[in-house]
Design a protein around this motif. Structure first.
Motif, PDB file in Angstrom:
ATOM      1  N   CYS A  71       0.838  -1.045   0.050  1.00  0.00           N
ATOM      2  CA  CYS A  71      -0.107   0.120  -0.017  1.00  0.00           C
ATOM      3  C   CYS A  71       0.765   1.437   0.021  1.00  0.00           C
ATOM      4  O   CYS A  71       0.427   2.207  -0.726  1.00  0.00           O
ATOM      5  N   ALA A  72       1.969   1.438   0.765  1.00  0.00           N
ATOM      6  CA  ALA A  72       2.852   2.428   0.793  1.00  0.00           C
ATOM      7  C   ALA A  72       3.374   2.680  -0.549  1.00  0.00           C
ATOM      8  O   ALA A  72       3.750   3.799  -0.740  1.00  0.00           O
ATOM      9  N   ILE A  75       0.798   3.996  -2.814  1.00  0.00           N
ATOM     10  CA  ILE A  75       0.271   5.362  -2.731  1.00  0.00           C
ATOM     11  C   ILE A  75       1.538   6.387  -3.146  1.00  0.00           C
ATOM     12  O   ILE A  75       1.253   7.465  -3.685  1.00  0.00           O
ATOM     13  N   ALA A  76       2.812   5.863  -2.852  1.00  0.00           N
ATOM     14  CA  ALA A  76       3.946   6.563  -3.405  1.00  0.00           C
ATOM     15  C   ALA A  76       4.163   6.684  -4.861  1.00  0.00           C
ATOM     16  O   ALA A  76       4.297   7.752  -5.475  1.00  0.00           O
ATOM     17  N   ALA A  83      -1.876  11.026  -1.740  1.00  0.00           N
ATOM     18  CA  ALA A  83      -0.772  10.714  -0.367  1.00  0.00           C
ATOM     19  C   ALA A  83      -1.300  11.493   0.844  1.00  0.00           C
ATOM     20  O   ALA A  83      -0.995  10.657   1.813  1.00  0.00           O
ATOM     21  N   GLN A  84      -1.402  12.572   0.637  1.00  0.00           N
ATOM     22  CA  GLN A  84      -2.035  13.285   1.996  1.00  0.00           C
ATOM     23  C   GLN A  84      -3.102  12.797   2.776  1.00  0.00           C
ATOM     24  O   GLN A  84      -2.987  12.572   4.007  1.00  0.00           O
ATOM     25  N   TRP A  86      -4.463   9.522   2.203  1.00  0.00           N
ATOM     26  CA  TRP A  86      -4.307   8.194   2.547  1.00  0.00           C
ATOM     27  C   TRP A  86      -3.297   7.686   3.244  1.00  0.00           C
ATOM     28  O   TRP A  86      -3.377   6.694   3.942  1.00  0.00           O
ATOM     29  N   TRP A  87      -2.455   8.491   3.261  1.00  0.00           N
ATOM     30  CA  TRP A  87      -1.266   8.140   4.190  1.00  0.00           C
ATOM     31  C   TRP A  87      -1.607   8.010   5.754  1.00  0.00           C
ATOM     32  O   TRP A  87      -1.063   7.101   6.367  1.00  0.00           O
ATOM     33  N   VAL A  88      -2.230   9.014   6.106  1.00  0.00           N
ATOM     34  CA  VAL A  88      -2.596   9.242   7.592  1.00  0.00           C
ATOM     35  C   VAL A  88      -3.628   8.083   7.822  1.00  0.00           C
ATOM     36  O   VAL A  88      -3.386   7.324   8.810  1.00  0.00           O
ATOM     37  N   THR A  89      -4.405   7.700   6.863  1.00  0.00           N
ATOM     38  CA  THR A  89      -5.502   6.600   7.091  1.00  0.00           C
ATOM     39  C   THR A  89      -4.631   5.253   7.114  1.00  0.00           C
ATOM     40  O   THR A  89      -4.990   4.193   7.861  1.00  0.00           O
ATOM     41  N   LEU A  90      -3.787   5.059   5.864  1.00  0.00           N
ATOM     42  CA  LEU A  90      -3.001   3.715   6.028  1.00  0.00           C
ATOM     43  C   LEU A  90      -2.377   3.625   7.286  1.00  0.00           C
ATOM     44  O   LEU A  90      -2.281   2.246   7.910  1.00  0.00           O
ATOM     45  N   LEU A  91      -1.679   4.535   7.775  1.00  0.00           N
ATOM     46  CA  LEU A  91      -0.755   4.280   9.157  1.00  0.00           C
ATOM     47  C   LEU A  91      -1.802   4.091  10.189  1.00  0.00           C
ATOM     48  O   LEU A  91      -1.369   3.159  11.130  1.00  0.00           O
TER      49      LEU A  91
END
Length: 123
Positions: A71-72, A75-76, A83-84, A86-91
């Motif tokens: 996933c990371a 997204i990258a 990224a902004q 989904w990154w927080v949601t993914l983490l």
């Protein structure tokens, strides 16, 4: 091409007009433009090492690690526009999932139930 232009040069190149407005704005382009071929090869080696390490993790946690890395990386590659958010949601989801799996009790067999003698009530 080999060493790149340096950190934060993509933003400055767009602001100064050196790069056209239609140039890609994804992380892959930024890695290549800022760090060059050496940085791109280094990132590929780091990703390979991370996936290999996740594959060697214990069986209960390895699928979660591999999914988080995939996933990371997705997204990258997708770019900065997603990224902004989904990154927080993914983490958050990954952190909660890891905690649940690591602290959970996994059983590979069902718990056996004791045989209970059945009595028929007297009529």
């Amino acid at each position: 091409l080999v060493t790149g232009h340096g950190f934060d040069s993509t933003v400055r190149a767009f602001a100064a007009g050196y790069l056209p407005a239609r140039a890609p704005r994804g992380v892959l382009f930024e890695i290549w433009y800022e760090l060059g071929a050496l940085g791109a090869v280094g990132l590929a080696c780091l990703a390979w090492w991370a996936f290999r390490a996740a594959g060697r993790a214990p069986q209960a946690i390895a699928p979660f690690l591999l999914a988080a890395l995939a996933c990371a990386l997705t997204i990258a590659i997708a770019g900065l526009s997603v990224a902004q958010l989904w990154w927080v949601t993914l983490l958050s989801v990954v952190g909660i999932s890891f905690a649940i799996v690591l602290r959970g009790h996994h059983r590979d067999q069902r718990i056996r139930v004791r045989e209970v003698a059945t009595r028929r009530p007297a009529l």
